[in-house]
Design a protein around this motif. Structure first.
Motif, mmCIF file in Angstrom:
data_model
loop_
_atom_site.group_PDB
_atom_site.id
_atom_site.type_symbol
_atom_site.label_atom_id
_atom_site.label_comp_id
_atom_site.label_asym_id
_atom_site.label_seq_id
_atom_site.Cartn_x
_atom_site.Cartn_y
_atom_site.Cartn_z
ATOM 1 N N CYS A 129 -3.761 -14.677 -0.843
ATOM 2 C CA CYS A 129 -4.611 -14.071 0.190
ATOM 3 C C CYS A 129 -5.398 -12.889 -0.347
ATOM 4 C CB CYS A 129 -3.790 -13.662 1.404
ATOM 5 S SG CYS A 129 -2.668 -12.268 1.120
ATOM 6 N N LEU A 185 -4.604 -9.707 -0.239
ATOM 7 C CA LEU A 185 -4.442 -8.432 0.474
ATOM 8 C C LEU A 185 -3.893 -7.337 -0.436
ATOM 9 C CD1 LEU A 185 -3.099 -9.615 3.938
ATOM 10 C CD2 LEU A 185 -5.365 -8.729 3.412
ATOM 11 N N CYS A 186 -2.992 -7.690 -1.313
ATOM 12 C CA CYS A 186 -2.413 -6.693 -2.213
ATOM 13 C C CYS A 186 -3.400 -6.263 -3.299
ATOM 14 C CB CYS A 186 -1.134 -7.219 -2.852
ATOM 15 S SG CYS A 186 -1.358 -8.670 -3.906
ATOM 16 N N ASP A 239 -6.859 -6.017 -2.709
ATOM 17 C CA ASP A 239 -8.075 -5.470 -2.102
ATOM 18 C C ASP A 239 -8.017 -3.958 -1.918
ATOM 19 O OD1 ASP A 239 -9.099 -8.031 -1.975
ATOM 20 O OD2 ASP A 239 -8.500 -8.336 0.110
ATOM 21 N N LYS A 259 3.967 -3.705 1.598
ATOM 22 C CA LYS A 259 3.730 -3.517 3.028
ATOM 23 C C LYS A 259 2.647 -4.431 3.586
ATOM 24 C CE LYS A 259 5.280 1.253 2.936
ATOM 25 N NZ LYS A 259 4.887 2.661 2.976
ATOM 26 N N VAL A 260 1.639 -4.761 2.786
ATOM 27 C CA VAL A 260 0.545 -5.596 3.293
ATOM 28 C C VAL A 260 0.764 -7.087 3.075
ATOM 29 C CG1 VAL A 260 -1.170 -3.778 3.036
ATOM 30 C CG2 VAL A 260 -0.897 -5.465 1.220
ATOM 31 N N CYS A 261 1.742 -7.460 2.279
ATOM 32 C CA CYS A 261 1.977 -8.872 1.965
ATOM 33 C C CYS A 261 2.532 -9.611 3.186
ATOM 34 C CB CYS A 261 2.946 -9.001 0.802
ATOM 35 S SG CYS A 261 3.209 -10.720 0.285
ATOM 36 N N PRO A 262 1.813 -10.646 3.669
ATOM 37 C CA PRO A 262 2.293 -11.389 4.838
ATOM 38 C C PRO A 262 3.434 -12.353 4.522
ATOM 39 C CG PRO A 262 0.231 -12.305 4.100
ATOM 40 C CD PRO A 262 0.492 -11.092 3.237
ATOM 41 N N ILE A 302 -5.827 -1.837 -2.299
ATOM 42 C CA ILE A 302 -4.578 -1.312 -1.746
ATOM 43 C C ILE A 302 -3.812 -0.537 -2.815
ATOM 44 C CG2 ILE A 302 -2.300 -1.977 -0.854
ATOM 45 C CD1 ILE A 302 -4.565 -2.221 1.198
ATOM 46 N N TYR A 319 2.720 -0.063 -1.365
ATOM 47 C CA TYR A 319 1.619 -0.488 -0.505
ATOM 48 C C TYR A 319 1.419 -2.007 -0.559
ATOM 49 C CZ TYR A 319 0.262 4.450 -0.272
ATOM 50 O OH TYR A 319 0.246 5.806 -0.072
ATOM 51 N N CYS A 320 1.538 -2.585 -1.743
ATOM 52 C CA CYS A 320 1.365 -4.034 -1.885
ATOM 53 C C CYS A 320 2.427 -4.785 -1.072
ATOM 54 C CB CYS A 320 1.404 -4.447 -3.345
ATOM 55 S SG CYS A 320 2.882 -3.927 -4.248
#
Length: 69
Positions: free
Chosen positions: A14, A16-17, A19, A58-61, A21, A55-56
Motif C-alpha cells: 500500500c 503508507l509506511c 509515504d 502505526k500506519v500499517c493496515p 511517514i 510510525y511505520c
C-alpha cells in the motif's frame, strides 16, 4: 540497535509506511521483488539509520512489520 522487520509475504504494497511517514526515509516499495500475493512489498534501504520511532508500524493496515528498539 533499532530495527524494522518487514514480513514481505504479508505486505500488500500500500505504501503508507513509505509515504513521508519515516523521519529518516528508509522505507520504499521494492521495485524488484513481488511477494506470493503479487504485491511489491516495502523494504528497508538502510537498517542502520532506523530510530525505532514506530510510525511505520502505526500506519500499517496489516500486521506486515514490527519495530524493535
Amino acid at each position: 540497535m533499532a530495527e524494522v522487520k518487514i514480513f514481505e509475504n504479508i505486505c500488500k504494497g500500500c505504501g503508507l509506511c513509505c509515504d513521508n511517514i519515516c523521519p529518516v526515509n528508509i522505507l520504499i516499495l521494492s521495485p524488484d521483488k513481488i511477494n506470493s500475493s503479487g504485491y511489491h512489498p516495502a523494504v528497508v534501504t538502510d537498517q542502520s539509520k532506523c530510530i525505532a520511532c514506530g510510525y511505520c508500524f502505526k500506519v500499517c493496515p496489516e500486521p506486515a512489520l514490527e519495530v524493535y528498539k
